[in-house]
Motif scaffolding. Sequence first.
Motif: not given
Length: 68
Positions: A14-15, A17-19, A21-22
């Motif tokens: 999750l971490l 993917i979140a990082l 993403e942008k």
Amino acid sequence: MRQILDRIADKWSLLVIALLEKRTLRFTELRKRIDGISQRMLTTTLRQLEHEAGADRADSLSYCSAKG
């Protein structure tokens, strides 16, 4: 489908993917931004995401290693 959901429910995935993403991040940048993750765990997490999502590291996961 269940395996993919299990993987993205993982704390480290999750971490990551979140990082990613942008923007694209190099391996060392990811490691610096994720407090407490070891080099081995980050490598394992990225490999599992690549494999399970059928993703290409440069295109889909938007991370690049120093080797290319």
